[in-house]
Design an enzyme around this catalytic site. Sequence first.
Site, PDB file in Angstrom:
ATOM      1  N   HIS A   1     -15.130  -2.169  13.353  1.00 24.32           N
ATOM      2  CA  HIS A   1     -13.775  -1.722  12.953  1.00 24.32           C
ATOM      3  C   HIS A   1     -13.722  -0.163  12.629  1.00 24.32           C
ATOM      4  CE1 HIS A   1      -9.770  -2.056  11.093  1.00 24.32           C
ATOM      5  NE2 HIS A   1     -10.220  -1.389   9.888  1.00 24.32           N
TER       6      HIS A   1
ATOM      7  N   ASP B   1      -6.035   2.015  11.458  1.00 19.80           N
ATOM      8  CA  ASP B   1      -5.826   0.828  10.483  1.00 19.80           C
ATOM      9  C   ASP B   1      -4.398   1.612   9.600  1.00 19.80           C
ATOM     10  OD1 ASP B   1      -7.085  -1.406   8.758  1.00 19.80           O
ATOM     11  OD2 ASP B   1      -6.759   0.064   7.388  1.00 19.80           O
ATOM     12  N   ARG B   2      -4.507   1.498   8.385  1.00 21.86           N
ATOM     13  CA  ARG B   2      -3.434   1.637   7.556  1.00 21.86           C
ATOM     14  C   ARG B   2      -2.996   2.956   8.139  1.00 21.86           C
ATOM     15  NH1 ARG B   2      -1.662  -2.922   5.700  1.00 21.86           N
ATOM     16  NH2 ARG B   2      -0.082  -2.057   4.125  1.00 21.86           N
TER      17      ARG B   2
ATOM     18  N   HIS C   1      -6.716 -10.658   2.653  1.00 18.94           N
ATOM     19  CA  HIS C   1      -6.497  -9.864   1.659  1.00 18.94           C
ATOM     20  C   HIS C   1      -5.162  -9.197   1.700  1.00 18.94           C
ATOM     21  CE1 HIS C   1      -7.521  -7.571   5.373  1.00 18.94           C
ATOM     22  NE2 HIS C   1      -7.183  -6.688   4.941  1.00 18.94           N
ATOM     23  N   TRP C   2      -4.550  -9.151   2.635  1.00 19.42           N
ATOM     24  CA  TRP C   2      -2.994  -8.506   2.774  1.00 19.42           C
ATOM     25  C   TRP C   2      -2.171  -9.409   1.818  1.00 19.42           C
ATOM     26  CZ3 TRP C   2       0.138  -7.468   7.623  1.00 19.42           C
ATOM     27  CH2 TRP C   2      -0.417  -6.396   8.430  1.00 19.42           C
TER      28      TRP C   2
ATOM     29  N   TYR D   1      -0.525  -1.781   0.394  1.00 16.66           N
ATOM     30  CA  TYR D   1      -0.479  -3.114   0.830  1.00 16.66           C
ATOM     31  C   TYR D   1       0.820  -3.881   0.423  1.00 16.66           C
ATOM     32  CZ  TYR D   1      -4.741  -3.169   3.240  1.00 16.66           C
ATOM     33  OH  TYR D   1      -5.954  -2.939   3.967  1.00 16.66           O
TER      34      TYR D   1
END
Length: 289
Positions: free
Chosen positions: A266, A105-106, A150-151, A204
Amino acid sequence: MFEDFETRQVDIGEASAFVRHGGQGPPVVLLHGHPRTSATWHRVAPRLVRRGFTVVCPDLRGYGRSTGPAPTADHAGYSKRAVAGDVVAVMRALGHDRFALAGHDRGGAVALRLVLDHPDVVTRVALIDCLPITEHLSRVTAEFATQWWHWFFFAQPDIPERVINADPDSWYRGDPHRMGRENHDEWRAAMRNPDVVRAMLEDYRAGLTIDKRHEDEDRAAGVRIQCPALILWSLQDDLEDLYGDPLKIWQPWAADVRGHGIDSGHHVAEQAPQALSSSLADFFGGRTE
């Protein structure tokens, strides 16, 4: 959780990194995603130790028990370039000049930046449930904006902090049974810390600004991943549904790309730790169990 692992707080100037490390053998770094901490790897890290690795699990800058600088207008303090520099500094503090790397993910965005900025230190990289940020943004559709809204919410100034910190338990929901009680409790404590929430939002905000610019510059200059790259994605998540075959998207970014899906949601480190651990250990050259 993390039996026989040691913990350490590594001072990196403007940041301080909390890190778990254990095992013996070639070093492997595991980078978590949003909104987790390094505890998300508690079912994976011991398996990799048994496959013959030294395993290092840091909290990303500002997440969990790691800290970062006060935010600035350009978000540079939480750029993937800054966080990648933290990882290199942590590994040097632990005595490792070269290492294998996995990011989810991030954490995958940080792993990508690390291999592009520091190609000499990474032997192999695994990128899990992620694409380059610019690849996401070049494919924005109504479906993407709806599912990944959400981004763009997190990128707004001040409002997300006010909304999330008003009731973090309702915003960030976790299942202690699926996560593991200790992992869940550590994560929940972090989510209740306004400084952690702010740092995660800065992650983000950096993604849509300075990180995008850095990726655009790399693509224009023809910079690519130099080491072998393993691409993994969760089959119960939406990455493949949104974009098709992730391998095709990653191929222009690296000379050696291989990978496959894993039957999981996820948070694959928590939901399918055996399958993930086996894929990582085989790719990194671990011994047979």
